[in-house]
Design an enzyme around this catalytic site. Structure first.
Site, mmCIF file in Angstrom:
data_model
loop_
_atom_site.group_PDB
_atom_site.id
_atom_site.type_symbol
_atom_site.label_atom_id
_atom_site.label_comp_id
_atom_site.label_asym_id
_atom_site.label_seq_id
_atom_site.Cartn_x
_atom_site.Cartn_y
_atom_site.Cartn_z
ATOM 1 N N GLY A 47 0.784 -1.243 0.000
ATOM 2 C CA GLY A 47 0.000 0.000 0.000
ATOM 3 C C GLY A 47 0.808 1.282 0.000
ATOM 4 O O GLY A 47 0.386 2.296 -0.538
ATOM 5 N N GLU A 102 3.592 4.149 6.195
ATOM 6 C CA GLU A 102 2.407 3.289 6.068
ATOM 7 C C GLU A 102 1.339 4.016 5.251
ATOM 8 O O GLU A 102 1.267 5.246 5.279
ATOM 9 C CB GLU A 102 1.916 2.955 7.491
ATOM 10 C CG GLU A 102 0.554 2.307 7.627
ATOM 11 C CD GLU A 102 0.464 0.898 7.068
ATOM 12 O OE1 GLU A 102 0.870 0.710 5.915
ATOM 13 O OE2 GLU A 102 -0.060 0.011 7.772
ATOM 14 N N ASP A 103 0.527 3.257 4.534
ATOM 15 C CA ASP A 103 -0.551 3.914 3.774
ATOM 16 C C ASP A 103 -1.658 4.386 4.708
ATOM 17 O O ASP A 103 -1.986 5.568 4.755
ATOM 18 C CB ASP A 103 -1.081 3.001 2.646
ATOM 19 C CG ASP A 103 -1.612 1.649 3.123
ATOM 20 O OD1 ASP A 103 -1.465 1.323 4.317
ATOM 21 O OD2 ASP A 103 -2.184 0.910 2.300
ATOM 22 N N ASP A 106 -5.493 2.025 10.611
ATOM 23 C CA ASP A 106 -6.926 1.823 10.833
ATOM 24 C C ASP A 106 -7.113 1.379 12.286
ATOM 25 O O ASP A 106 -7.137 2.203 13.199
ATOM 26 C CB ASP A 106 -7.404 0.781 9.807
ATOM 27 C CG ASP A 106 -8.887 0.539 9.838
ATOM 28 O OD1 ASP A 106 -9.621 1.372 10.375
ATOM 29 O OD2 ASP A 106 -9.348 -0.496 9.308
ATOM 30 N N THR A 107 -7.202 0.074 12.535
ATOM 31 C CA THR A 107 -7.320 -0.392 13.925
ATOM 32 C C THR A 107 -6.031 -0.133 14.701
ATOM 33 O O THR A 107 -6.040 -0.029 15.926
ATOM 34 C CB THR A 107 -7.596 -1.910 13.971
ATOM 35 O OG1 THR A 107 -6.488 -2.583 13.349
ATOM 36 C CG2 THR A 107 -8.880 -2.254 13.267
ATOM 37 N N GLY A 108 -4.901 -0.076 13.993
ATOM 38 C CA GLY A 108 -3.604 0.110 14.639
ATOM 39 C C GLY A 108 -2.849 -1.196 14.857
ATOM 40 O O GLY A 108 -1.674 -1.187 15.207
ATOM 41 N N ASP A 162 -5.490 -0.241 -2.126
ATOM 42 C CA ASP A 162 -6.246 -1.166 -2.965
ATOM 43 C C ASP A 162 -7.520 -1.640 -2.316
ATOM 44 O O ASP A 162 -7.691 -1.581 -1.091
ATOM 45 C CB ASP A 162 -5.395 -2.412 -3.262
ATOM 46 C CG ASP A 162 -5.329 -3.348 -2.057
ATOM 47 O OD1 ASP A 162 -4.942 -2.894 -0.961
ATOM 48 O OD2 ASP A 162 -5.690 -4.533 -2.195
ATOM 49 N N ARG A 168 -4.818 0.478 -7.165
ATOM 50 C CA ARG A 168 -3.600 1.062 -6.581
ATOM 51 C C ARG A 168 -2.989 2.132 -7.474
ATOM 52 O O ARG A 168 -2.333 3.053 -7.010
ATOM 53 C CB ARG A 168 -2.523 -0.015 -6.378
ATOM 54 C CG ARG A 168 -2.820 -1.033 -5.304
ATOM 55 C CD ARG A 168 -1.539 -1.821 -5.001
ATOM 56 N NE ARG A 168 -1.788 -3.059 -4.294
ATOM 57 C CZ ARG A 168 -1.946 -3.184 -2.982
ATOM 58 N NH1 ARG A 168 -1.908 -2.123 -2.221
ATOM 59 N NH2 ARG A 168 -2.163 -4.355 -2.430
HETATM 60 P P1 IMP Z 1 -4.856 -1.925 10.675
HETATM 61 O O1 IMP Z 1 -3.974 -3.037 11.109
HETATM 62 O O2 IMP Z 1 -6.302 -2.189 11.023
HETATM 63 O O3 IMP Z 1 -4.409 -0.570 11.184
HETATM 64 O O4 IMP Z 1 -4.895 -1.940 9.103
HETATM 65 C C1 IMP Z 1 -4.083 -1.188 8.328
HETATM 66 C C2 IMP Z 1 -4.064 -1.712 6.923
HETATM 67 O O5 IMP Z 1 -5.398 -1.959 6.458
HETATM 68 C C3 IMP Z 1 -3.488 -0.693 5.968
HETATM 69 O O6 IMP Z 1 -2.124 -0.940 5.753
HETATM 70 C C4 IMP Z 1 -4.283 -0.888 4.729
HETATM 71 O O7 IMP Z 1 -3.591 -1.747 3.840
HETATM 72 C C5 IMP Z 1 -5.565 -1.542 5.135
HETATM 73 N N1 IMP Z 1 -6.678 -0.592 5.073
HETATM 74 C C6 IMP Z 1 -7.357 -0.014 6.092
HETATM 75 N N2 IMP Z 1 -8.312 0.807 5.651
HETATM 76 C C7 IMP Z 1 -8.219 0.775 4.296
HETATM 77 C C8 IMP Z 1 -8.917 1.469 3.236
HETATM 78 O O8 IMP Z 1 -9.817 2.294 3.440
HETATM 79 N N3 IMP Z 1 -8.503 1.193 1.979
HETATM 80 C C9 IMP Z 1 -7.503 0.315 1.687
HETATM 81 N N4 IMP Z 1 -6.823 -0.344 2.635
HETATM 82 C C10 IMP Z 1 -7.175 -0.112 3.927
HETATM 83 MG MG MG Z 2 -3.814 -2.942 1.844
#
Ligand code: IMP
Ligand code: MG
Length: 190
Positions: A47, A102-103, A106-108, A162, A168
């Site tokens: 990402g 990082e792109d 979200d949850t972290g 994506d 992407r």
């Molecule tokens: P986390 O572990 O929940 O913080 O997830 C982070 C990862 O989820 C990121 O690196 C993204 O690849 C993916 N992600 C979260 N939200 C989105 C979104 O809206 N579009 C695309 N990828 C997302």
């Molecule tokens: Mg992703």
């Protein structure tokens, strides 16, 4: 609104020029904060690949570049909290400043996990730079040091992001299917 050959609809929420301006601001801030210290950028594949390429060219410091591949998403749009680590760092980061690129946070879970693993290599510091911060959706408390845009709502694609490996390559950032309400949809969820 972009109509593709699929049933997906994409609504542009951040234009390529707005992204370029913000990335340039982030690069200037990072350059200033780290002064002349060498810095290692660690991008999270896939990402972050476009963001990382643009950001690296806006940071005026001696940079080294590395990547990891972690995944908390398959073809779904919800995080499980389960993380696969399929490519490790290749550079020796001991005693050096590291900035993870990082792109989206979200949850972290992803960034939190990576930060803990990187700390085992004893770097001088581990900073976090994300293109998009979905602050309101955190399940674990983790904060980025550099944030491109704060957007907690919707599923985003383009500029490296994506959905199921699609979109992407798009130069802007888009809301995917903004009007779509899955069964059981609650306003706090995407
Ligand atoms: P986390 O572990 O929940 O913080 O997830 C982070 C990862 O989820 C990121 O690196 C993204 O690849 C993916 N992600 C979260 N939200 C989105 C979104 O809206 N579009 C695309 N990828 C997302
Ligand atoms: Mg992703």
């Amino acid at each position: 609104m972009v109509h593709l050959n699929t049933t997906d609809e994409l609504m542009e929420i951040i234009s390529p020029t707005t992204i370029a301006d913000r990335v340039s601001e982030l690069g200037a801030k990072i350059t200033n904060d780290y002064h002349d210290r060498p810095l290692i950028l660690i991008g999270i594949l896939k990402g972050a690949f476009i963001f990382m390429a643009d950001l690296a060219r806006c940071i005026k410091l001696p940079l080294k570049i590395d990547f990891v591949r972690l995944s908390s998403y398959g073809s779904k749009t919800e995080s499980s909290g389960g993380i696969a680590f399929s490519k490790d760092i290749e550079l020796d980061i001991k005693g050096l400043d590291v900035l993870v690129v990082e792109d989206i946070i979200d949850t972290g879970y992803t960034i939190n996990y990576l930060k803990e693993v990187l700390k085992l290599h004893e770097p001088a510091s581990v900073g976090i730079c994300c293109l998009i911060d979905k602050k309101d959706r955190r399940k674990v408390p983790v904060e980025a040091d550099y944030i491109g845009f704060d957007i907690s709502h919707g599923f985003l694609v383009g500029y490296g992001l994506d959905f199921d490996e699609q979109y992407r390559y798009l130069p802007g950032i888009y809301h995917l299917n903004p009007g779509y309400k899955p069964a059981g949809f609650k306003p706090s969820e995407r």
